[in-house]
Structure formats: structure tokens, C-alpha cells
Design an enzyme around this catalytic site. Structure first.
Site, short mmCIF file in Angstrom:
data_model
loop_
_atom_site.label_atom_id
_atom_site.label_comp_id
_atom_site.label_asym_id
_atom_site.label_seq_id
_atom_site.Cartn_x
_atom_site.Cartn_y
_atom_site.Cartn_z
N ARG A 197 -2.13 -11.09 -4.60
CA ARG A 197 -2.17 -9.64 -4.79
C ARG A 197 -1.40 -8.93 -3.70
O ARG A 197 -0.90 -7.82 -3.92
CB ARG A 197 -3.63 -9.13 -4.76
N ASN B 236 0.81 -1.22 0.00
CA ASN B 236 0.00 0.00 0.00
C ASN B 236 0.85 1.28 0.00
O ASN B 236 0.31 2.36 -0.18
CB ASN B 236 -0.96 0.01 1.19
N PRO C 257 -16.90 3.57 -2.62
CA PRO C 257 -17.00 4.59 -3.67
C PRO C 257 -15.73 5.45 -3.75
O PRO C 257 -14.85 5.35 -2.89
CB PRO C 257 -18.19 5.44 -3.20
N VAL C 258 -15.65 6.27 -4.80
CA VAL C 258 -14.52 7.20 -4.93
C VAL C 258 -15.02 8.64 -4.99
O VAL C 258 -14.36 9.53 -5.51
CB VAL C 258 -13.64 6.88 -6.17
N ASP C 259 -16.21 8.86 -4.42
CA ASP C 259 -16.81 10.20 -4.47
C ASP C 259 -15.94 11.25 -3.79
O ASP C 259 -15.90 12.40 -4.23
CB ASP C 259 -18.21 10.17 -3.81
N LEU C 260 -15.21 10.87 -2.75
CA LEU C 260 -14.40 11.87 -2.03
C LEU C 260 -13.20 12.30 -2.88
O LEU C 260 -12.77 13.45 -2.84
CB LEU C 260 -13.93 11.31 -0.68
N ARG D 102 -8.51 -1.84 -7.35
CA ARG D 102 -9.13 -0.57 -7.01
C ARG D 102 -8.12 0.56 -6.87
O ARG D 102 -8.39 1.72 -7.19
CB ARG D 102 -9.88 -0.80 -5.70
N ASP E 112 -7.14 -3.81 7.88
CA ASP E 112 -6.44 -4.85 7.10
C ASP E 112 -5.86 -5.96 7.98
O ASP E 112 -5.30 -6.93 7.45
CB ASP E 112 -5.32 -4.22 6.25
N ILE F 244 -14.57 0.52 9.35
CA ILE F 244 -14.10 1.16 8.10
C ILE F 244 -14.90 0.69 6.89
O ILE F 244 -15.32 1.50 6.07
CB ILE F 244 -12.59 0.88 7.86
N CYS G 277 -11.35 -5.50 -4.34
CA CYS G 277 -11.90 -6.40 -3.31
C CYS G 277 -13.40 -6.20 -3.18
O CYS G 277 -13.90 -5.08 -3.29
CB CYS G 277 -11.29 -6.07 -1.96
C1 UD1 Z 1 -6.75 1.85 1.64
C2 UD1 Z 1 -5.93 0.59 1.55
C3 UD1 Z 1 -6.70 -0.60 2.08
C4 UD1 Z 1 -7.22 -0.32 3.48
C5 UD1 Z 1 -7.98 1.01 3.53
C6 UD1 Z 1 -8.37 1.42 4.94
C7 UD1 Z 1 -4.47 1.05 -0.33
C8 UD1 Z 1 -4.11 0.75 -1.73
N1 UD1 Z 1 -5.53 0.40 0.17
O1 UD1 Z 1 -7.89 1.65 0.80
O2 UD1 Z 1 -5.85 -1.74 2.09
O3 UD1 Z 1 -8.10 -1.35 3.88
O4 UD1 Z 1 -7.16 2.07 2.99
O5 UD1 Z 1 -7.25 1.49 5.75
O6 UD1 Z 1 -3.81 1.81 0.33
N2 UD1 Z 1 -14.78 6.12 1.10
C9 UD1 Z 1 -15.85 6.80 0.56
N3 UD1 Z 1 -15.62 7.58 -0.53
C10 UD1 Z 1 -14.39 7.72 -1.09
C11 UD1 Z 1 -13.31 7.04 -0.53
C12 UD1 Z 1 -13.54 6.25 0.59
O7 UD1 Z 1 -16.98 6.69 1.03
O8 UD1 Z 1 -14.27 8.46 -2.09
C13 UD1 Z 1 -14.98 5.26 2.28
C14 UD1 Z 1 -14.73 3.80 1.99
O9 UD1 Z 1 -15.85 3.16 1.41
C15 UD1 Z 1 -14.40 3.27 3.35
C16 UD1 Z 1 -13.65 4.44 4.00
O10 UD1 Z 1 -14.03 5.59 3.24
O11 UD1 Z 1 -15.57 3.02 4.07
C17 UD1 Z 1 -12.15 4.33 4.01
O12 UD1 Z 1 -11.70 3.99 2.73
P1 UD1 Z 1 -10.27 4.42 2.17
O13 UD1 Z 1 -9.38 4.86 3.27
O14 UD1 Z 1 -10.48 5.37 1.05
O15 UD1 Z 1 -9.73 3.06 1.61
P2 UD1 Z 1 -8.78 2.89 0.36
O16 UD1 Z 1 -7.94 4.10 0.23
O17 UD1 Z 1 -9.55 2.43 -0.80
#
Ligand code: UD1
Length: 429
Positions: free
Chosen positions: A406, A23, A130-133, A100, A314, A336, A124
Site C-alpha cells: 500500500r 500521502n 474517527p472522522v468526526d472532525l 481510510r 509514520d 498521535i 490501518c
Molecule cells: C494522515 C496520514 C497518516 C499519518 C497521519 C498522522 C494520509 C493519507 N495519512 O492520516 O499516514 O499517520 O496523518 O500524521 O495523509 N482524529 C480524530 N477525528 C478526526 C480526524 C482525526 O479524532 O475526524 C484523530 C485521529 O484519530 C488521530 C489524530 O486525530 O489520533 C490525527 O489523525 P489525522 O491527522 O487525521 O490522520 P489522517 O489524516 O487519517
């Protein structure tokens, strides 16, 4: 598809070299898009996700060369990346759906090329994720973003401009994407409620080595002063705290004694605290960390996942496997991700006593798990089943292990070298 066969019951003893963090390596690879000069990364783990990111960067025009291994044994690969000119701005569905974290090219590509088209990610199956943020924050930096046919199409022909970004929840890759984009934006960007994970800090240090100006590294408020250009740099990827935590739990579940070479206590404080309460000693050694039971017994403890510095999501599945054979009960709460209990039905097939209620799992320890054919559904769920198999009576066949590849480098080799009866069974051609 390959499987892993485990005959449980061996106490793991010996030393395991901890690989570079997946990561951390993924955003670091994406950071190569920010400069036309060479970025040299060492201690890069050899994993399927790293190959996917490399293929994606290659498609965008980044020249990538493998320069073998750094001196000193299992210290990972040295990868040189040079994005002299970008030849494409599209991250296609075929690559993004595999991982992702491909979303990490969105910020740097947009900042450098003024345009990026990235497929909405898959990855996963642990909730909707989502990626809205990411999108809202890039819009705040001045990007014009539309969603067309499953693609995020972002444009900033006159460049991005600094802004205050307040994340309503902590997002790791969101923070990384915006931090990278902001290094090439005009003016100053403040990220409020930034993720503080060691992998975010590692990326920040690499960006600084590339000429970026970032204050507040490691805190939840970072200020990035944009530059017109970044330059090349050399950077060593931090050790994988999740891999280290997983092996510490492997030592504990088998009543073994492992030294985790390269692991950093600084990154594992919350894990060490929880493990201590469960009866596991994690102590620093000259080369890393040592993990073993303190006095033979494992106790049930309550665990809640949180953003760093809290207990990492994780490691939740692995902790649950451990709690399956502890004395007493343990309440494991996942805050989370929704739907991150897919290991539960499989652990139950091995004799575990677990009841899930919403985001919490009540684990009542049993004296012994029994081997069974099980199926992995995401990366950390897979490894939790491997841990359960190491402690179980009899044989466990872990199927559908592509998720494991992975994120864990040579898992079965590392465990076998410490006495585990574990082997990869290749699918007949
Ligand atoms: C990263 C890690 C992953 C870990 C996670 C939480 C990498 C490549 N992956 O994933 O292994 O499990 O952090 O520590 O570093 N969310 C939204 N909108 C967004 C972005 C996030 O609602 O635009 C939510 C997610 O659904 C989740 C929470 O925010 O509930 C945290 O997610 P996030 O920290 O973004 O996880 P990743 O960056 O995808």
C-alpha cells in the site's frame, strides 16, 4: 498472499530513488474532482493505495489516463485526470474499507456536486481513527450531514459557504478535505490549527495552480477565498519523506551508507536531529541526502511523535526497530495514534527487549536481533519488521505484506539493489 524473505547482515550501500509521496498523491488525485478540466500529476508512485483511489475516482466519473513516466529515470508516473462531469456521488464501502484516505473525496465531491455519500472508512488497524472532525468542519461550511447505514451522507444543494474552522486537534486529511471544499465555497474560510505537513503544503500549491486563492500555506492558519470554478493544472508530487526516513534508518541499522536521491532535508529536520543524537549522519548532497552512522555506534535516544514539524508517527515503528540494536535505552512515545505499537510483539519475537506502558515503549538495546517468521499488521509496522530483518542474524519471513504494497514502491527491489538479501516469495497459486 505474498511474503518477503530477508537474510540479514548485509550493509546497504548505494543510491535509492525516493518515490513521490503517497500521502501527497492521494489528496492530489482527489483534487481532480474540483474541476471539469484536466489535472495532470507527475511523480505519482505506483502503489496499491493509489490504485484504490483511482478506482474510486473512476467510479465517480473521473476519466484517468496514464501517460507513462516523466523523463529522468525512476520519477514515477504521469497521470491525467479529468472530471468533465461527475456520474456518481457515492464512495462505496467495498472501496473505502480498503483505504481510510478515501474520506478525501468527501470535501471536493460535496463542494462540486452539492452531495456526497461516503462510507465510513476502514484502513490501518491503528486505533479508532474517527472522522468526526471532518464532519463537524463540513457542517460549519453549511453541509447538512446524516449518518445512514454506515455512510456519511452530506448535502449542500445551494453550495457551501465560508466559515471559521477551528480544529481541536491537528488532522492531516481533515485539513486537506476542508481546504479542498473551501476552494469552491462562497466567501472566505479560515482554518485554525491547520496541519502543516509537507503533503498539505503540496496540495495547497496544486490548488493554487488550479486557480484557488489560499493564504498562510505552510502555517497553522490558512485563509481560503472561495471561487466559483477552478481550472486544470499540472503538478509534480513531492518526494516521500517517510520513505526517505525509512531508508535512512535502513542505512543506519545495517551500518551501511545510502544516498537518497530526491529526498529533501527541509522535510526531515526533526528526523535528522533525532538521528544525529542516535549517532547517524544525515547530510545534504547535490541530488538528495546521504545517511550513515557517524562513528559506527548507535545510541539510544528518546523520541516522541508529534504533528509536523515534529517527529512523524509514520516513522515511529522504524525508529523503534533501529533502537532495538542501539547501545542503551530509548523511550518512544506515541502521541498521535492509540494502539500503534503492534510491531512490538513481533520485534520481541526477533529478540528485542521492549516494555510498553500506555503510550510509551521502553526499548533496551540488544547486541543482535535474530531472524524469525513475523507478521505485519499495518503499513509502517510492516516496514519496521523489514528493517529489523535486514539487521538480524539469519532469515526473517515477513508475512501478510499487503500493507507494505500500500505504501512502499518496489521496496524489495530498491533494497536488493543496495546489497540486501531480500526477495518476494509469491504465494503458490
Ligand atoms: C494522515 C496520514 C497518516 C499519518 C497521519 C498522522 C494520509 C493519507 N495519512 O492520516 O499516514 O499517520 O496523518 O500524521 O495523509 N482524529 C480524530 N477525528 C478526526 C480526524 C482525526 O479524532 O475526524 C484523530 C485521529 O484519530 C488521530 C489524530 O486525530 O489520533 C490525527 O489523525 P489525522 O491527522 O487525521 O490522520 P489522517 O489524516 O487519517
Amino acid at each position: 498472499m505474498d511474503s518477503i524473505r530477508i537474510k540479514g547482515g548485509q550493509a546497504l550501500k548505494g543510491k535509492i530513488h525516493i518515490s513521490g509521496a503517497k500521502n501527497a498523491a492521494l489528496p492530489l488525485l482527489a483534487a481532480s474532482l474540483l474541476t471539469d478540466e484536466a489535472l495532470t500529476l507527475s511523480n505519482v508512485p505506483h502503489l496499491a493505495d493509489i490504485v484504490t483511489m483511482s478506482n474510486l475516482l473512476g467510479q465517480l466519473g473521473v476519466g484517468i489516463s496514464l501517460n507513462g513516466h516523466a523523463p529522468g529515470g525512476h520519477t514515477g508516473r504521469v497521470v491525467e485526470l479529468k472530471a468533465a462531469t461527475l456520474t456518481d456521488v457515492v464512495a462505496p464501502y467495498e472501496l473505502v474499507r480498503k483505504m481510510r484516505a478515501s474520506i478525501l473525496v468527501l470535501g471536493p465531491l460535496l463542494a462540486r456536486a452539492g452531495e456526497a455519500k461516503v462510507s465510513l472508512p476502514g484502513g490501518c488497524a491503528i486505533g479508532t481513527r474517527p472522522v468526526d472532525l471532518h464532519i463537524a468542519a463540513l457542517q460549519k461550511l453549511g453541509a447538512d450531514i446524516t449518518l445512514d447505514n454506515g455512510y456519511i451522507h452530506a448535502r449542500a444543494p445551494r453550495g457551501l459557504r465560508g466559515a471559521e474552522i477551528i480544529f481541536p486537534m491537528v488532522t492531516v486529511t481533515g485539513t486537506e478535505n476542508i481546504m479542498m471544499a473551501a476552494t469552491l465555497a462562497a466567501g472566505e474560510t479560515t482554518i485554525v490549527n491547520a496541519a502543516r505537513e509537507p503533503e498539505v503544503v503540496d496540495l495547497a500549491h496544486c490548488l493554487v495552480a488550479m486557480g484557488a486563492r489560499i493564504e498562510g500555506i505552510g502555517s497553522d492558519r490558512m485563509v481560503i477565498a472561495g471561487s466559483a470554478k477552478l481550472h486544470g493544472a499540472a503538478h509534480n508530487v513531492v518526494p516521500d519523506r517517510i520513505e526517505a526516513g525509512t531508508f535512512a534508518m535502513a542505512a543506519a541499522i545495517t551500518d551501511g551508507d545510502l544516498e537518497l536521491i530526491g529526498a529533501k532535508m527541509d522535510h526531515l529536520n526533526s528526523v535528522a536531529t533525532i538521528l544525529a543524537a542516535a549517532g547517524i549522519d544525515m547530510t545534504e548532497t547535490a541530488d538528495g541526502l546521504r545517511a550513515r552512522r557517524a562513528n559506527g555506534a548507535l545510541r539510544g535516544v528518546d523520541v516522541m511523535t508529534e504533528p509536523y514539524p515534529g517527529f512523524p508517527t509514520d516513522l515511529q515503528a522504524q525508529m523503534m526497530a533501529l533502537m532495538c540494536v542501539a547501545d542503551g535505552a530509548s523511550m518512544i512515545t506515541e502521541t498521535i495514534f492509540e494502539n500503534r505499537f503492534m510491531h512490538v510483539p513481533e520485534l520481541k519475537r526477533m529478540g528485542a527487549n521492549i516494555t510498553v506502558h500506555n503510550a510509551s515503549a521502553l526499548v533496551r538495546g540488544v547486541p543482535m536481533l535474530t531472524g524469525a517468521p513475523v507478521m505485519a499488521t499495518d503499513l509502517r509496522a510492516s516496514v519496521s519488521l523489514a528493517l529489523a530483518g535486514l539487521a538480524a542474524r539469519g532469515e526473517t519471513m515477513l508475512n501478510r505484506i499487503y500493507h507494505l504494497d500500500r505504501g512502499y514502491e518496489r521496496l524489495e527491489e530498491k533494497l536488493a539493489a543496495c546489497g540486501a538479501h531480500i526477495e518476494r516469495v509469491k504465494e503458490a497459486a
